[in-house]
Design a protein around this motif. Structure first.
Motif, PDB file in Angstrom:
ATOM      1  N   ALA A   1      27.744  14.735  59.034  1.00 37.64           N
ATOM      2  CA  ALA A   1      28.940  15.465  59.446  1.00 37.64           C
ATOM      3  C   ALA A   1      28.949  16.872  58.850  1.00 37.64           C
ATOM      4  N   ILE A   2      28.598  16.981  57.598  1.00 39.87           N
ATOM      5  CA  ILE A   2      28.549  18.291  56.930  1.00 39.87           C
ATOM      6  C   ILE A   2      27.462  19.162  57.549  1.00 39.87           C
ATOM      7  N   ARG A   3      26.290  18.581  57.815  1.00 39.92           N
ATOM      8  CA  ARG A   3      25.199  19.335  58.436  1.00 39.92           C
ATOM      9  C   ARG A   3      25.625  19.898  59.789  1.00 39.92           C
ATOM     10  N   ALA A   4      26.257  19.059  60.625  1.00 38.51           N
ATOM     11  CA  ALA A   4      26.698  19.493  61.952  1.00 38.51           C
ATOM     12  C   ALA A   4      27.764  20.588  61.847  1.00 38.51           C
ATOM     13  N   TYR A   5      28.683  20.434  60.904  1.00 31.88           N
ATOM     14  CA  TYR A   5      29.738  21.417  60.695  1.00 31.88           C
ATOM     15  C   TYR A   5      29.154  22.767  60.281  1.00 31.88           C
ATOM     16  N   VAL A   6      28.240  22.732  59.327  1.00 32.45           N
ATOM     17  CA  VAL A   6      27.620  23.965  58.839  1.00 32.45           C
ATOM     18  C   VAL A   6      26.830  24.639  59.958  1.00 32.45           C
ATOM     19  N   GLU A   7      26.072  23.857  60.708  1.00 38.26           N
ATOM     20  CA  GLU A   7      25.276  24.408  61.801  1.00 38.26           C
ATOM     21  C   GLU A   7      26.161  25.095  62.833  1.00 38.26           C
ATOM     22  N   LEU A   8      27.229  24.445  63.241  1.00 37.36           N
ATOM     23  CA  LEU A   8      28.139  25.015  64.229  1.00 37.36           C
ATOM     24  C   LEU A   8      28.780  26.294  63.715  1.00 37.36           C
ATOM     25  N   ASN A   9      29.271  26.265  62.495  1.00 37.35           N
ATOM     26  CA  ASN A   9      29.958  27.434  61.968  1.00 37.35           C
ATOM     27  C   ASN A   9      29.012  28.588  61.682  1.00 37.35           C
ATOM     28  N   GLU A  10      27.792  28.301  61.249  1.00 34.55           N
ATOM     29  CA  GLU A  10      26.802  29.373  61.073  1.00 34.55           C
ATOM     30  C   GLU A  10      26.555  30.065  62.409  1.00 34.55           C
TER      31      GLU A  10
ATOM     32  N   ILE B   1      29.743  36.027  66.304  1.00 37.34           N
ATOM     33  CA  ILE B   1      30.863  36.948  66.096  1.00 37.34           C
ATOM     34  C   ILE B   1      30.364  38.257  65.482  1.00 37.34           C
ATOM     35  N   LYS B   2      29.484  38.153  64.494  1.00 32.52           N
ATOM     36  CA  LYS B   2      28.936  39.364  63.865  1.00 32.52           C
ATOM     37  C   LYS B   2      28.147  40.192  64.873  1.00 32.52           C
ATOM     38  N   THR B   3      27.372  39.531  65.716  1.00 33.34           N
ATOM     39  CA  THR B   3      26.619  40.238  66.749  1.00 33.34           C
ATOM     40  C   THR B   3      27.560  40.955  67.704  1.00 33.34           C
ATOM     41  N   ALA B   4      28.619  40.254  68.131  1.00 33.14           N
ATOM     42  CA  ALA B   4      29.584  40.850  69.049  1.00 33.14           C
ATOM     43  C   ALA B   4      30.300  42.038  68.417  1.00 33.14           C
ATOM     44  N   LEU B   5      30.649  41.926  67.143  1.00 30.61           N
ATOM     45  CA  LEU B   5      31.310  43.045  66.463  1.00 30.61           C
ATOM     46  C   LEU B   5      30.388  44.251  66.345  1.00 30.61           C
ATOM     47  N   THR B   6      29.124  43.999  66.069  1.00 30.59           N
ATOM     48  CA  THR B   6      28.149  45.092  65.995  1.00 30.59           C
ATOM     49  C   THR B   6      28.031  45.786  67.343  1.00 30.59           C
ATOM     50  N   GLU B   7      27.964  44.987  68.412  1.00 28.60           N
ATOM     51  CA  GLU B   7      27.888  45.564  69.761  1.00 28.60           C
ATOM     52  C   GLU B   7      29.147  46.360  70.082  1.00 28.60           C
ATOM     53  N   ALA B   8      30.308  45.812  69.733  1.00 28.72           N
ATOM     54  CA  ALA B   8      31.566  46.504  70.005  1.00 28.72           C
ATOM     55  C   ALA B   8      31.662  47.801  69.200  1.00 28.72           C
TER      56      ALA B   8
END
Length: 83
Positions: A35-44, A50-57
């Motif tokens: 459960a922790i592995r899946a959570y970390v993977e999704l949030n990473e 989000i960081k990529t989108a902010l850089t593009e914006a």
């Protein structure tokens, strides 16, 4: 190699974890670690996107009005076909 960590969960969650582990014929540790592995993977993944989108914006990389309208027409036609 795995490492040991300690976490606190409420009694209800612990009971649910125990039932789930038993149903899966796995240990509580295995189920919790998965459960922790899946959570970390999704949030990473989400944070990276989000960081990529902010850089593009920040760089002014936006869709033109014409591109947005084309996508809207595409999805409107698909919605009409499904209705």
């Amino acid at each position: 190699m795995s490492e040991v960590i300690t976490i606190r969960v409420d009694r209800k969650t612990r009971t649910r974890l125990e039932k789930l582990a038993k149903a899966m014929e796995r240990t509580k540790s295995y189920v919790a670690a998965e459960a922790i592995r899946a959570y970390v993977e999704l949030n990473e993944w989400q944070i990276a996107e989000i960081k990529t989108a902010l850089t593009e914006a920040d760089g002014g990389d936006f869709a033109t009005e014409k591109e947005v309208q084309a996508v809207m027409r595409k999805w409107s036609r698909r919605a009409d076909k499904m209705a």
